[in-house]
Design an enzyme around this catalytic site. Structure first.
Site, short mmCIF file in Angstrom:
data_model
loop_
_atom_site.label_atom_id
_atom_site.label_comp_id
_atom_site.label_asym_id
_atom_site.label_seq_id
_atom_site.Cartn_x
_atom_site.Cartn_y
_atom_site.Cartn_z
N ARG A 54 0.82 -1.21 0.00
CA ARG A 54 0.00 0.00 0.00
C ARG A 54 0.85 1.26 0.00
O ARG A 54 0.54 2.23 -0.71
CB ARG A 54 -0.97 0.00 1.19
CG ARG A 54 -1.97 1.16 1.14
CD ARG A 54 -3.10 1.02 2.13
NE ARG A 54 -2.65 1.19 3.50
CZ ARG A 54 -3.45 1.08 4.56
NH1 ARG A 54 -4.74 0.77 4.40
NH2 ARG A 54 -2.99 1.26 5.77
N LYS A 153 -2.55 7.22 1.39
CA LYS A 153 -2.37 7.51 2.81
C LYS A 153 -1.25 8.55 2.90
O LYS A 153 -0.09 8.22 3.19
CB LYS A 153 -2.03 6.22 3.55
CG LYS A 153 -2.43 6.20 4.99
CD LYS A 153 -2.43 4.79 5.53
CE LYS A 153 -2.29 4.74 7.02
NZ LYS A 153 -3.34 5.40 7.76
N GLU A 186 -16.20 7.21 5.53
CA GLU A 186 -15.42 6.53 6.57
C GLU A 186 -15.24 7.47 7.74
O GLU A 186 -15.72 8.61 7.71
CB GLU A 186 -14.05 6.12 6.00
CG GLU A 186 -13.20 7.29 5.53
CD GLU A 186 -11.82 6.88 5.00
OE1 GLU A 186 -11.36 5.77 5.29
OE2 GLU A 186 -11.22 7.71 4.29
N1 PXG Z 1 -9.44 5.27 7.03
C1 PXG Z 1 -8.49 6.20 7.26
C2 PXG Z 1 -8.70 7.58 6.77
C3 PXG Z 1 -7.31 5.84 7.93
O1 PXG Z 1 -6.36 6.74 8.15
C4 PXG Z 1 -8.19 3.59 8.16
C5 PXG Z 1 -9.31 4.00 7.45
C6 PXG Z 1 -8.08 2.15 8.55
O2 PXG Z 1 -7.12 1.51 7.71
P1 PXG Z 1 -6.27 0.25 8.19
O3 PXG Z 1 -5.44 -0.09 7.01
O4 PXG Z 1 -5.46 0.72 9.36
O5 PXG Z 1 -7.23 -0.79 8.55
C7 PXG Z 1 -7.16 4.51 8.41
C8 PXG Z 1 -5.91 4.14 9.13
C9 PXG Z 1 -4.82 7.08 14.47
C10 PXG Z 1 -4.37 6.57 13.14
O6 PXG Z 1 -3.95 7.58 15.21
C11 PXG Z 1 -5.27 5.99 12.29
C12 PXG Z 1 -4.84 5.51 11.05
C13 PXG Z 1 -3.56 5.66 10.72
C14 PXG Z 1 -2.68 6.24 11.58
C15 PXG Z 1 -3.07 6.70 12.81
O7 PXG Z 1 -6.00 6.99 14.78
N2 PXG Z 1 -5.80 4.99 10.27
#
Ligand code: PXG
Length: 294
Positions: A54, A153, A186
């Site tokens: 990713r 991301k 989301e």
């Molecule tokens: N949507 C967004 C916008 C994200 O940033 C997710 C969904 C979930 O994706 P994954 O691949 O982790 O299942 C994310 C990921 C935090 C934090 O501190 C959250 C993410 C990344 C870094 C920090 O809450 N989220």
């Protein structure tokens, strides 16, 4: 032994106090870069390949050439965990455009900056997984995929941070974000799922969301359990009237949402499908992944 973390930074492992990035780094000046948040459980990096794939895909989308191979990046993740003697925790992997000048142009950034932090993680309180959390819908809409695609991301999370501020001000832990057309997208750092009449729904990627790795894992687990699951567009009406609602993300795993904008969701506590999926996810996460210690 030092109690400082050991950080990977541009080819070296240095103490946290020595891990410094230039004020001319375009990651800082312009949010020009990409990142990953990765969990490791029980001495194994969860979905290591998926996270590396990713970040390479995100880097490709922003025309940033990561100065190492995927295999080398895997070694960096493993070695950073090893140097900190960690078995369970959280990795933050960041690649920026690198040090440049005060102009926007990436042509002035000869070398991307790469760093990796392995640390422990602060989780939501345990009771919240039983009781569920209240969330609010943010007025702030999710970035349109035709502007900066939320699949990237990127280091520019202002859109999500503004929504998070709305959640904080409302006393909620998370904010639900809609896309430009008012379709549920989301949350600020989590994907969303709803359950209605035993069937699970989650928004499709094209509404403008991150293709979450936890989201994919939960979809696979639901299919294995024989629960019907669809990627389908829905609105707030469907969220308010769902039997269950839950969020997925690297940090949260799968957490129930029991109130949205003051409406109680389902029975008002974590529902049976949410609980079953969380249990299956935790079991899977603790037993699969790239081993850190041979
Ligand atoms: N949507 C967004 C916008 C994200 O940033 C997710 C969904 C979930 O994706 P994954 O691949 O982790 O299942 C994310 C990921 C935090 C934090 O501190 C959250 C993410 C990344 C870094 C920090 O809450 N989220």
């Amino acid at each position: 032994m030092s109690d400082e973390l050991i950080i990977y930074l541009d080819g070296e492992y240095v103490k946290e106090s020595e891990a410094k990035v230039s004020v001319f780094d375009h990651g800082l000046l312009y949010g020009d870069g990409v990142f990953e948040g990765i969990r490791f459980y029980n001495g194994r990096i969860f979905k290591c390949k998926e996270h590396i794939d990713r970040i390479f895909a995100a880097a490709k989308a922003i025309m940033l050439e990561i100065p190492m191979s995927k295999e080398e990046m895997k070694e960096v993740l493993i070695e950073t965990c090893r140097r900190n003697n960690l078995k369970d925790g959280y990795i933050r992997l960041v690649v920026t455009r690198g040090r440049g000048d005060l102009g926007l142009s990436p042509t002035k950034c000869p070398k991307p900056t790469v760093f990796c932090i392995a640390s422990t993680i602060t989780l939501y309180p345990k009771e919240m997984y039983e009781k569920g959390m209240p969330i609010i819908t943010a007025a702030q809409r999710r970035n349109k995929a035709t502007i900066v695609d939320p699949q990237v991301k990127s280091l520019n999370y202002l859109n999500n941070i503004l929504a998070k501020i709305e959640a904080n001000r409302a006393g909620a832990s998370e904010a639900l974000m809609l896309n430009h057309d008012g379709i549920v997208a989301e949350c600020t750092g989590d994907n969303i799922f709803i359950v209605k009449d035993g069937v699970i729904y989650t928004p499709p990627i094209h509404v403008g969301i991150l293709d979450g790795i936890t989201r994919r894992t939960i979809m696979d687990l639901a299919k294995e359990m024989g629960i019907e699951i669809y990627e389908k567009e829905f609105t707030l009406y469907n969220v308010y009237n769902a039997d269950e609602c839950f969020l997925t993300g690297t940090a949260a795993e799968a957490i129930a949402v029991t109130q949205v904008d003051g409406r109680t969701i389902g029975s008002g506590v974590a529902g049976p499908i949410t609980k079953k999926l969380l249990k299956a996810f935790q079991e899977y996460a603790r037993n699969n992944g790239e081993p850190i210690y041979e």
